[in-house]
Scaffold this active site. Sequence first.
Site, PDB file in Angstrom:
ATOM      1  N   HIS A   1     -24.754  58.879  15.142  1.00 18.91           N
ATOM      2  CA  HIS A   1     -24.851  57.504  15.632  1.00 18.91           C
ATOM      3  C   HIS A   1     -24.332  56.675  14.660  1.00 18.91           C
ATOM      4  O   HIS A   1     -24.094  56.814  13.555  1.00 18.91           O
ATOM      5  CB  HIS A   1     -26.283  57.232  16.124  1.00 18.91           C
ATOM      6  CG  HIS A   1     -26.861  57.943  17.176  1.00 18.91           C
ATOM      7  ND1 HIS A   1     -27.911  57.683  17.680  1.00 18.91           N
ATOM      8  CD2 HIS A   1     -26.225  58.952  17.876  1.00 18.91           C
ATOM      9  CE1 HIS A   1     -28.349  58.614  18.644  1.00 18.91           C
ATOM     10  NE2 HIS A   1     -27.393  59.258  18.580  1.00 18.91           N
TER      11      HIS A   1
ATOM     12  N   GLU B   1     -25.246  53.875  13.275  1.00 17.38           N
ATOM     13  CA  GLU B   1     -25.925  53.244  12.216  1.00 17.38           C
ATOM     14  C   GLU B   1     -26.303  54.336  11.187  1.00 17.38           C
ATOM     15  O   GLU B   1     -26.379  54.198  10.026  1.00 17.38           O
ATOM     16  CB  GLU B   1     -27.405  52.594  12.805  1.00 17.38           C
ATOM     17  CG  GLU B   1     -28.446  53.674  13.556  1.00 17.38           C
ATOM     18  CD  GLU B   1     -27.806  53.829  15.064  1.00 17.38           C
ATOM     19  OE1 GLU B   1     -29.089  53.808  15.548  1.00 17.38           O
ATOM     20  OE2 GLU B   1     -26.816  53.827  15.446  1.00 17.38           O
TER      21      GLU B   1
ATOM     22  N   CYS C   1     -32.857  57.393  14.653  1.00 15.55           N
ATOM     23  CA  CYS C   1     -32.114  56.379  13.755  1.00 15.55           C
ATOM     24  C   CYS C   1     -33.108  55.317  13.402  1.00 15.55           C
ATOM     25  O   CYS C   1     -32.937  54.790  12.302  1.00 15.55           O
ATOM     26  CB  CYS C   1     -31.013  55.967  14.402  1.00 15.55           C
ATOM     27  SG  CYS C   1     -29.560  57.124  14.885  1.00 15.55           S
TER      28      CYS C   1
ATOM     29  N   CYS D   1     -31.947  54.226  18.311  1.00  8.01           N
ATOM     30  CA  CYS D   1     -32.794  55.497  19.276  1.00  8.01           C
ATOM     31  C   CYS D   1     -34.064  55.761  18.367  1.00  8.01           C
ATOM     32  O   CYS D   1     -33.926  55.184  17.056  1.00  8.01           O
ATOM     33  CB  CYS D   1     -32.066  56.932  19.210  1.00  8.01           C
ATOM     34  SG  CYS D   1     -31.592  57.749  17.957  1.00  8.01           S
TER      35      CYS D   1
END
Length: 153
Positions: free
Chosen positions: A82, A84, A113, A110
């Site tokens: 992802h 991040e 993360c 999510c």
Amino acid sequence: MKPEETPLSDSTASVEKQQQYDRAYLRMALEWSKLSYCRRRQVGSLIVKDRMIISDGYNGTPSGFENDCEDEEGLTRWYVLHAEANAILKVAGSTHSCRGATLYLTLSPCRDCSKLIHQAGIVRLVYLHAYKDTSGLEFLIKAGVQIDKVELE
């Protein structure tokens, strides 16, 4: 100055200035998201500390893998990172620290993360769109991270 006009207080001016920065950083994260090879969803992120961008990221496959985020059925491959996570990992390989930083995301995180965000020491999250599962946001709120959803004009 006309009598009916009053100057903005320092705190009001600083809030407005911060909102201006927030929108600018989100626009930059939006541009960064366009670098993603993912077809289903392109997400961008920036990590900012002391008004300096210390990292950036977008969702995609790990180094050395084909830039093909989706499988034959159109589902996201399990190993796609992802945005991040990519940004936090970049900081981990640098001389910077995320402690006390702000994370700008085009899509809220999510739950997996959100753990990385908290552990990295990020104290503020600014995002543009909400992810369907809000448990990541709920976790960050519980962890004391300041959360701001910002709309772009």
